[in-house]
Design a protein around this motif. Structure first.
Motif, mmCIF file in Angstrom:
data_model
loop_
_atom_site.group_PDB
_atom_site.id
_atom_site.type_symbol
_atom_site.label_atom_id
_atom_site.label_comp_id
_atom_site.label_asym_id
_atom_site.label_seq_id
_atom_site.Cartn_x
_atom_site.Cartn_y
_atom_site.Cartn_z
ATOM 1 N N HIS A 135 22.154 6.933 -20.075
ATOM 2 C CA HIS A 135 20.925 6.957 -19.281
ATOM 3 C C HIS A 135 20.948 5.747 -18.354
ATOM 4 O O HIS A 135 21.316 4.638 -18.778
ATOM 5 N N THR A 191 23.202 16.813 -17.896
ATOM 6 C CA THR A 191 21.774 17.042 -17.660
ATOM 7 C C THR A 191 20.974 15.745 -17.638
ATOM 8 O O THR A 191 19.780 15.768 -17.371
ATOM 9 N N ARG A 192 21.581 14.631 -17.903
ATOM 10 C CA ARG A 192 20.901 13.338 -17.872
ATOM 11 C C ARG A 192 21.772 12.355 -17.087
ATOM 12 O O ARG A 192 22.662 12.739 -16.358
ATOM 13 N N SER A 230 22.392 13.899 -27.599
ATOM 14 C CA SER A 230 21.124 13.172 -27.705
ATOM 15 C C SER A 230 20.264 13.706 -28.842
ATOM 16 O O SER A 230 19.589 12.934 -29.542
ATOM 17 N N GLU A 237 23.719 19.196 -28.497
ATOM 18 C CA GLU A 237 23.442 18.112 -27.556
ATOM 19 C C GLU A 237 23.576 16.780 -28.269
ATOM 20 O O GLU A 237 22.907 16.536 -29.278
ATOM 21 N N ARG A 240 20.971 10.060 -14.621
ATOM 22 C CA ARG A 240 20.723 9.884 -13.201
ATOM 23 C C ARG A 240 19.652 8.828 -12.974
ATOM 24 O O ARG A 240 18.703 8.714 -13.743
ATOM 25 N N HIS A 282 15.071 5.950 -26.955
ATOM 26 C CA HIS A 282 14.368 6.184 -25.693
ATOM 27 C C HIS A 282 14.346 4.880 -24.893
ATOM 28 O O HIS A 282 14.360 3.794 -25.463
ATOM 29 N N ASP A 291 16.570 23.522 -19.519
ATOM 30 C CA ASP A 291 16.251 22.098 -19.572
ATOM 31 C C ASP A 291 15.635 21.687 -18.244
ATOM 32 O O ASP A 291 15.856 22.334 -17.209
ATOM 33 N N ASP A 321 14.360 17.849 -16.129
ATOM 34 C CA ASP A 321 14.199 16.400 -16.121
ATOM 35 C C ASP A 321 13.849 15.981 -14.701
ATOM 36 O O ASP A 321 14.083 16.733 -13.741
ATOM 37 N N CYS A 354 24.723 8.681 -10.463
ATOM 38 C CA CYS A 354 24.979 9.655 -11.520
ATOM 39 C C CYS A 354 26.098 9.146 -12.415
ATOM 40 O O CYS A 354 27.162 8.750 -11.924
#
Length: 625
Positions: free
Chosen positions: A603, A557-558, A114, A112, A560, A349, A504, A506, A569
């Motif tokens: 993000h 998976t991120r 991230s 991943e 959004r 973050h 995962d 979120d 998205c």
């Protein structure tokens, strides 16, 4: 439920659940061992799924003899059955006890982007792969085939100790491996070019294990598998399905495949490694992965751009060049991007509070807030979990959260840690944590109990107006919502639960909606779920997509951001706007002009200036006309 180990009764406690797979549940025995129990056909995860119920029945029948015949002499880094778990009479095998591994990460995390930019270096990945190579070689020397070699069946403990788990599916003697994972499935196991789809027609073998290992090498070193990216042929007639790409060997090396932006560039690897990967995935070379290729890798981080590479000079910029300044404002078509922040370090973050973006980055050996002040000194550490609340920074690891406030001694709070992830969250006004069977919120006179939750198993998310939590432990599964300010929670939510292994999770919030995203591994496939839950606990809509299918849900998976009944998205092709319409989720508009400014690893946050895009090193605000 009760089972028997060596003639002694053991009570199975859902609160002691360590994890849930597609075929079994795992519990902590409290003595350094874990108990793996196979799901029976009547397990709640199989409700309404007759094919899965039949497979569970067949699997249990075979385990009655297979586990009793399990070979001895496996390598030390294979987690093997130690004691069989049976019914009271000792006749029916229900599972087994095994060594419990602590503080582990599935190998999947190392692929991943991230996780990598949070401090998991390429050199560490190489050490993991070298140890895993030795273990796999020793397994084969014992006359055993792993069969379903994949990155969720490898757990990394400490710095680089890789352990093979799920040994009950290993192939030996007359017992074939009945399961597979599509991303690691050797195409040479498909009959007649795979006309029946990605279902193996030939048994697993030593060669197919090494094919899976080669996939692991590519994912670990580049953060993309051989069939990642998006196929964009020159003509519509040339389009093919994800399965078709595997069958036709249309890999990331193909000129008509758009390489994923978050992945590390191909050119960061030496030519001999790239050449070998090309021969395996395009030319169908098989055999053991050459260990000297791993032994010879020496990674360094470019002093100019920060990219890790294993070449003599950085392949992405000129040696010793200074970082080029990103233009403050850029425009493409209907999209204008304004740079808000840039660092030579790494953004770790970010969150938005009342339309104001806050962020945390790592530079010059310390974690820093958006104004540059240091909140924690030390190297990048991917095991840390973060939350921001105004000027307060929260950092969690395992069962502890530290509250960092400038000029004060850090406050430390104990929390539950389901599957090693600390159960805490924060919004602009309050902090929340699950601990000791309760959900707590910080109050004016100390912690306030909001309600009861399943101890040690609750995952937690919170937005400005309300929060959402859930648990999946053994045969228990449940979800709840709670008001951000008032006490009490509404539980018993009827979510469309995935039946496989949860990989995962979120959640993003806006107004009365929580958009919950779940990623599961089931039936050899990775499947993405989206469930929109209202603040009253009702399910307003849901959708499902296969990972990598090119849709807004399958793309990542991120990335959004919710805006009422709409969702933005981020993909490698730009932005997609999804709307909630009469119980359905529909992609209603594409923003291809945003493509230069976003990717599937970005993000997104809705702020007063527009749509904030947080990347690896830069933050920009987009405005779309």
């Amino acid at each position: 439920m009760d089972v028997w180990l060596e003639g002694k009764k053991v009570r199975v406690d859902p609160a002691k659940a360590l994890g849930k797979g597609g075929e079994a549940d795992v519990f902590d025995l409290g003595d350094g061992r874990a108990l793996k129990l196979f799901k029976p056909p009547e397990h709640p995860d199989y409700t309404g799924l007759p094919a899965e119920q039949t497979a569970a029945r067949i699997r249990l029948d075979e385990h009655q003899s297979k586990l009793r015949a399990f070979p001895v002499g496996m390598p030390g880094r294979v987690v093997v059955p130690q004691v069989l778990a049976t019914d009271k009479k000792g006749k029916s095998v229900l599972g087994y006890a095994m060594r419990k591994l602590d503080a582990v990460e599935p190998l999947r995390r190392f692929a991943e982007p991230s996780f990598r930019r949070a401090g998991a270096t390429s050199a560490r990945v190489v050490d993991v792969l070298r140890g895993l190579h030795r273990t796999l070689d020793a397994v084969h020397a014992s006359g055993v085939v792993v069969g379903d070699f994949n990155d969720l069946n490898v757990l990394v403990a400490g710095v680089a100790d890789a352990y093979l788990i799920d040994a009950d599916s290993f192939q030996f003697g007359a017992y074939l491996c009945p399961v597979f994972t599509e991303r690691f499935l050797d195409p040479l196991r498909l009959a007649n070019g795979g006309a029946g789809g990605l279902v193996p027609a030939r048994p697993a073998s030593v060669e197919s294990d090494w094919y899976g290992f080669a996939v692991t090498v590519m994912q670990g070193l580049l953060c993309v598998g051989p069939h990642g990216g998006v196929h964009r042929p020159k003509t519509p007639a040339g389009r093919t399905t994800p399965a078709g790409r595997v069958l036709q060997r249309v890999t990331v090396f193909h000129p008509e495949v758009q390489y994923p932006k978050p992945a590390l560039p191909l050119a960061t690897l030496p030519d001999d490694v790239l050449h070998h990967l090309h021969r395996v995935f395009v030319e169908d070379l098989r055999g053991a992965f050459p260990l000297p290729l791993l032994d010879g890798l020496r990674f360094t981080a470019c002093a100019s751009c920060g990219v890790e590479h294993a070449r003599g000079t950085c392949p992405t910029c000129q040696p010793n060049a200074t970082a080029a300044a990103t233009p403050v404002t850029s425009a493409r078509g209907q999209v204008t991007a304004t740079r808000l922040f840039s660092t030579r370090g790494v953004l770790v973050h970010a969150s938005a509070e009342d339309g104001v973006l806050r962020w945390l980055y790592h530079a010059d050996g310390a974690y820093r807030r958006e104004d540059g002040r240091v909140v924690l000194r030390g190297p990048l550490d991917p095991s840390l979990h973060w939350a921001l609340q105004g000027d307060v920074t929260l950092v969690g690891r395992g069962g502890e959260v530290a509250v960092l406030v400038q000029g004060r001694t850090p406050e430390r709070v104990g929390v539950d840690a389901p599957e090693g992830k600390p159960a805490f969250a924060a919004n602009a006004r309050h902090r929340y944590q699950a601990v000791g069977g309760g959900l707590w919120r910080d109050g004016a006179y100390g912690p306030e109990r909001i309600g009861d939750v399943l101890e040690g198993q609750t995952r937690l998310f919170v937005g400005p107006r309300f929060g959402l939590g859930f648990h999946r432990a053994g045969g228990l599964r449940g979800a709840f919502v709670f008001d951000a300010v008032r006490s009490g929670l509404k539980d018993g939510l009827a979510l469309p639960w995935p039946s496989g292994q949860l990989v995962d999770a979120d959640c993003v919030f806006d107004g009365p909606n929580a958009w919950l995203f779940l990623v599961e591994q089931a039936g050899g496939r990775t499947v993405h779920h989206c469930v929109v839950v209202g603040s009253d606990g009702t399910v307003r809509a849901s959708a499902v997509a296969d990972a990598g299918d090119g849709s807004w849900l399958g793309s990542g998976t991120r990335g959004r951001c919710a805006a009422g009944d709409a969702l933005f998205c981020a993909t490698d092709a730009g932005l997609t706007r999804v709307e909630l319409r009469q119980g359905r989720l529909e992609a209603v508009r594409e923003f291809p002009d945003a493509e230069p400014f976003v990717d599937s690893g970005s993000h997104l946050f809705l702020v007063k200036q527009g749509l904030a895009v947080v990347g690896r090193k830069d933050i920009a605000v987009l405005r779309m006309s």
